[in-house]
Design a protein around this motif. Structure first.
Motif, mmCIF file in Angstrom:
data_model
loop_
_atom_site.group_PDB
_atom_site.id
_atom_site.type_symbol
_atom_site.label_atom_id
_atom_site.label_comp_id
_atom_site.label_asym_id
_atom_site.label_seq_id
_atom_site.Cartn_x
_atom_site.Cartn_y
_atom_site.Cartn_z
ATOM 1 N N PHE A 1 12.443 4.317 -35.343
ATOM 2 C CA PHE A 1 13.591 4.496 -36.222
ATOM 3 C C PHE A 1 14.813 4.999 -35.456
ATOM 4 N N THR A 2 14.651 5.249 -34.154
ATOM 5 C CA THR A 2 15.757 5.777 -33.366
ATOM 6 C C THR A 2 16.250 4.816 -32.294
ATOM 7 N N SER A 3 15.445 3.829 -31.922
ATOM 8 C CA SER A 3 15.825 2.955 -30.820
ATOM 9 C C SER A 3 15.728 1.493 -31.244
ATOM 10 N N TRP A 4 16.878 0.883 -31.505
ATOM 11 C CA TRP A 4 16.884 -0.525 -31.872
ATOM 12 C C TRP A 4 16.474 -1.394 -30.689
ATOM 13 N N ALA A 5 16.791 -0.990 -29.448
ATOM 14 C CA ALA A 5 16.411 -1.761 -28.269
ATOM 15 C C ALA A 5 14.887 -1.873 -28.178
ATOM 16 N N HIS A 6 14.200 -0.790 -28.504
ATOM 17 C CA HIS A 6 12.736 -0.784 -28.494
ATOM 18 C C HIS A 6 12.193 -1.767 -29.538
ATOM 19 N N ASN A 7 12.751 -1.716 -30.746
ATOM 20 C CA ASN A 7 12.320 -2.621 -31.814
ATOM 21 C C ASN A 7 12.609 -4.069 -31.443
#
Length: 64
Positions: free
Chosen positions: A27-33
């Motif tokens: 929920f904090t890192s869009w790059a990870h998603n």
């Protein structure tokens, strides 16, 4: 009322599968998603190519 309850459960199950399929969702890192979703998409493309090759005898066509 029964029909509405079934629809709600179906939507919740679909949402759960969507979130669980690519792996962990941050929920904090869009790059990870985005990395997880890209990998999931690549695996689905590979599955599609495998089905085409094994079931239908079609090789990958770069023009498609």
């Amino acid at each position: 009322m029964k029909r509405r309850t079934r629809r709600i459960w179906a939507l919740l199950c679909l949402l759960g599968i969507t979130l669980a399929a690519p792996g962990c969702i941050s929920f904090t890192s869009w790059a990870h998603n985005k990395r997880h979703l890209k990998q999931f998409w690549n695996q689905m493309q590979g599955l599609h190519e495998d089905i085409d090759r094994i079931v239908f005898g079609l090789e990958r066509n770069p023009a498609e």
